[in-house]
Design an enzyme around this catalytic site. Structure first.
Site, PDB file in Angstrom:
ATOM      1  N   TYR A  85     -30.518 -53.563 -40.984  1.00 12.09           N
ATOM      2  CA  TYR A  85     -29.371 -54.039 -40.194  1.00 12.09           C
ATOM      3  C   TYR A  85     -29.672 -53.897 -38.694  1.00 12.09           C
ATOM      4  O   TYR A  85     -29.447 -54.821 -37.921  1.00 12.09           O
ATOM      5  CB  TYR A  85     -28.137 -53.223 -40.586  1.00 12.09           C
ATOM      6  CG  TYR A  85     -26.856 -53.608 -39.876  1.00 12.09           C
ATOM      7  CD1 TYR A  85     -26.093 -54.696 -40.312  1.00 12.09           C
ATOM      8  CD2 TYR A  85     -26.396 -52.886 -38.775  1.00 12.09           C
ATOM      9  CE1 TYR A  85     -24.904 -55.037 -39.663  1.00 12.09           C
ATOM     10  CE2 TYR A  85     -25.217 -53.224 -38.126  1.00 12.09           C
ATOM     11  CZ  TYR A  85     -24.475 -54.298 -38.575  1.00 12.09           C
ATOM     12  OH  TYR A  85     -23.307 -54.643 -37.935  1.00 12.09           O
ATOM     13  N   SER A 126     -13.120 -65.436 -42.485  1.00 11.57           N
ATOM     14  CA  SER A 126     -12.070 -65.149 -43.481  1.00 11.57           C
ATOM     15  C   SER A 126     -11.467 -63.758 -43.336  1.00 11.57           C
ATOM     16  O   SER A 126     -10.366 -63.497 -43.804  1.00 11.57           O
ATOM     17  CB  SER A 126     -12.657 -65.272 -44.890  1.00 11.57           C
ATOM     18  OG  SER A 126     -13.806 -64.464 -44.997  1.00 11.57           O
TER      19      SER A 126
HETATM   20  P1  NAP Z   1     -16.317 -58.120 -42.635  1.00  8.00           P
HETATM   21  O1  NAP Z   1     -14.925 -57.668 -42.444  1.00  8.00           O
HETATM   22  O2  NAP Z   1     -17.118 -57.602 -43.765  1.00  8.00           O
HETATM   23  O3  NAP Z   1     -16.323 -59.747 -42.644  1.00  8.00           O
HETATM   24  C1  NAP Z   1     -17.548 -60.429 -42.758  1.00  8.00           C
HETATM   25  C2  NAP Z   1     -17.312 -61.911 -42.651  1.00  8.00           C
HETATM   26  O4  NAP Z   1     -18.577 -62.570 -42.725  1.00  8.00           O
HETATM   27  C3  NAP Z   1     -16.459 -62.454 -43.798  1.00  8.00           C
HETATM   28  O5  NAP Z   1     -15.710 -63.547 -43.318  1.00  8.00           O
HETATM   29  C4  NAP Z   1     -17.528 -62.941 -44.784  1.00  8.00           C
HETATM   30  O6  NAP Z   1     -17.079 -63.973 -45.668  1.00  8.00           O
HETATM   31  C5  NAP Z   1     -18.558 -63.494 -43.817  1.00  8.00           C
HETATM   32  N1  NAP Z   1     -19.879 -63.590 -44.423  1.00  8.00           N
HETATM   33  C6  NAP Z   1     -20.640 -62.566 -44.894  1.00  8.00           C
HETATM   34  N2  NAP Z   1     -21.775 -63.056 -45.421  1.00  8.00           N
HETATM   35  C7  NAP Z   1     -21.722 -64.408 -45.277  1.00  8.00           C
HETATM   36  C8  NAP Z   1     -22.588 -65.462 -45.637  1.00  8.00           C
HETATM   37  N3  NAP Z   1     -23.752 -65.237 -46.236  1.00  8.00           N
HETATM   38  N4  NAP Z   1     -22.210 -66.739 -45.358  1.00  8.00           N
HETATM   39  C9  NAP Z   1     -21.022 -66.981 -44.759  1.00  8.00           C
HETATM   40  N5  NAP Z   1     -20.168 -66.035 -44.380  1.00  8.00           N
HETATM   41  C10 NAP Z   1     -20.510 -64.752 -44.646  1.00  8.00           C
HETATM   42  O7  NAP Z   1     -17.209 -57.780 -41.337  1.00  8.00           O
HETATM   43  P2  NAP Z   1     -16.795 -57.491 -39.823  1.00  8.00           P
HETATM   44  O8  NAP Z   1     -16.708 -56.037 -39.647  1.00  8.00           O
HETATM   45  O9  NAP Z   1     -15.691 -58.364 -39.390  1.00  8.00           O
HETATM   46  O10 NAP Z   1     -18.153 -57.947 -39.120  1.00  8.00           O
HETATM   47  C11 NAP Z   1     -18.307 -59.172 -38.421  1.00  8.00           C
HETATM   48  C12 NAP Z   1     -19.565 -59.080 -37.577  1.00  8.00           C
HETATM   49  O11 NAP Z   1     -19.466 -57.969 -36.676  1.00  8.00           O
HETATM   50  C13 NAP Z   1     -20.834 -58.844 -38.395  1.00  8.00           C
HETATM   51  O12 NAP Z   1     -21.904 -59.584 -37.850  1.00  8.00           O
HETATM   52  C14 NAP Z   1     -21.100 -57.351 -38.209  1.00  8.00           C
HETATM   53  O13 NAP Z   1     -22.451 -57.023 -38.345  1.00  8.00           O
HETATM   54  C15 NAP Z   1     -20.607 -57.167 -36.784  1.00  8.00           C
HETATM   55  N6  NAP Z   1     -20.274 -55.758 -36.502  1.00  8.00           N
HETATM   56  C16 NAP Z   1     -19.230 -55.143 -37.122  1.00  8.00           C
HETATM   57  C17 NAP Z   1     -18.958 -53.802 -36.825  1.00  8.00           C
HETATM   58  C18 NAP Z   1     -17.829 -53.058 -37.449  1.00  8.00           C
HETATM   59  O14 NAP Z   1     -17.708 -51.835 -37.210  1.00  8.00           O
HETATM   60  N7  NAP Z   1     -16.954 -53.685 -38.219  1.00  8.00           N
HETATM   61  C19 NAP Z   1     -19.777 -53.117 -35.917  1.00  8.00           C
HETATM   62  C20 NAP Z   1     -20.828 -53.778 -35.314  1.00  8.00           C
HETATM   63  C21 NAP Z   1     -21.059 -55.105 -35.605  1.00  8.00           C
HETATM   64  P3  NAP Z   1     -16.454 -63.611 -47.141  1.00  8.00           P
HETATM   65  O15 NAP Z   1     -15.083 -63.051 -46.868  1.00  8.00           O
HETATM   66  O16 NAP Z   1     -16.433 -64.887 -47.850  1.00  8.00           O
HETATM   67  O17 NAP Z   1     -17.382 -62.579 -47.717  1.00  8.00           O
END
Ligand code: NAP
Length: 243
Positions: free
Chosen positions: A153, A11
């Site tokens: 994490y 999303s």
């Molecule tokens: P984000 O913008 O916070 O988006 C998180 C997504 O995961 C949203 O679609 C959320 O849905 C969904 N989600 C969270 N908990 C969930 C659950 N229990 N069941 C189903 N869906 C769930 O995060 P992002 O930065 O895009 O991160 C995506 C991935 O990349 C994660 O695994 C994160 O650890 C990894 N990552 C991110 C970064 C960074 O700097 N951004 C760095 C390293 C790794 P809702 O919208 O419904 O909450």
């Protein structure tokens, strides 16, 4: 027939960019999120219109095994196969380990790590029958090196890295690859907890001089999905030369 992919956490942020990139490449998609139903439905509508692909949407918790099982079954019933599984859904927890409750620990492990077991457990049998498939896990540089105040994490992402290497070995004879992308700082909601000052300090440490974009993570995911089968069991770091 269009190839198909299931993407968790689509999303917002990286998962949304992956959905956009894969739809543009002609993939039929199964997308899920936890709370942002309106955003997910509007993304699905937009992708159907722009790229004439089929999009299924699921709203639920990836930490809930029966939800994951239903999502996998309904996707397989609709698309007959899942060519690519992208485990992207994740949450962060920032704070001292000594302030963390057992409940918080269990919540983050269930969401970030057990969910990867669950999707793989439900989808891998169909990939084994098809003798093909790509699994891409979205990990973090903290899984490689660990971060202070992000012990849980880091442990989850380190677990995902080891899971990736082990399952890659287990599934290589079935022509299935399992790889992970260890992201550095990608500009999404996940980092909006930082103040402007903290963001600037963070960017100063990154040789590329900026945060990564969700689109860059999505491009790498598509390259892995369409790249050589011989790339297997790897954790690819995407961090602008940071760590
Ligand atoms: P984000 O913008 O916070 O988006 C998180 C997504 O995961 C949203 O679609 C959320 O849905 C969904 N989600 C969270 N908990 C969930 C659950 N229990 N069941 C189903 N869906 C769930 O995060 P992002 O930065 O895009 O991160 C995506 C991935 O990349 C994660 O695994 C994160 O650890 C990894 N990552 C991110 C970064 C960074 O700097 N951004 C760095 C390293 C790794 P809702 O919208 O419904 O909450």
């Amino acid at each position: 027939m269009n190839p198909s992919a299931l993407i968790t956490g689509a999303s917002r942020g990286i998962g949304k960019a992956i959905a956009e990139t894969f739809a543009e490449a002609g993939y039929n998609l199964a997308l899920c999120c936890h709370n942002s139903e309106k955003e997910l439905l509007s993304l699905a509508e937009e992708l159907r219109e722009q790229h004439s692909v089929q999009i299924l949407t699921f709203v639920g918790d990836v930490a809930d095994y029966p939800f994951v099982e239903r999502m996998a079954e309904e996707t397989l019933a609709a698309f007959h196969r899942i060519d690519v599984l992208i485990n992207n859904a994740g949450i962060s927890y920032i704070g001292l380990l000594t302030d963390m409750s057992l409940e918080d620990w269990n919540h983050i492990v269930a969401t970030n790590l057990t969910s990867v077991f669950s999707t793989c457990r439900c989808i891998v049998p169909s990939m084994v029958s098809a003798k093909s498939g790509r699994i891409i896990n979205i990990s973090s540089v903290w899984g490689n090196v660990g971060a202070s105040c992000e012990v849980a994490y880091s442990a989850c992402k380190g677990g995902i890295n080891a899971f990736t290497k082990a399952l890659g070995k287990e599934l290589a004879p079935s022509h299935i690859t399992v790889n992970a992308i260890a992201c550095g700082v990608i500009d999404t909601d996940m980092n909006h907890c930082f103040t402007e000052e903290e963001r600037l300090a963070l960017v100063e440490e990154i040789p590329a001089g900026r945060m990564g974009t969700p689109k860059e993570a999505a491009q790498l995911a598509l390259s892995i999905a369409t790249g050589p089968e011989y790339l297997n069991g790897q954790v690819l770091t995407l961090d602008g030369g940071w760590i």
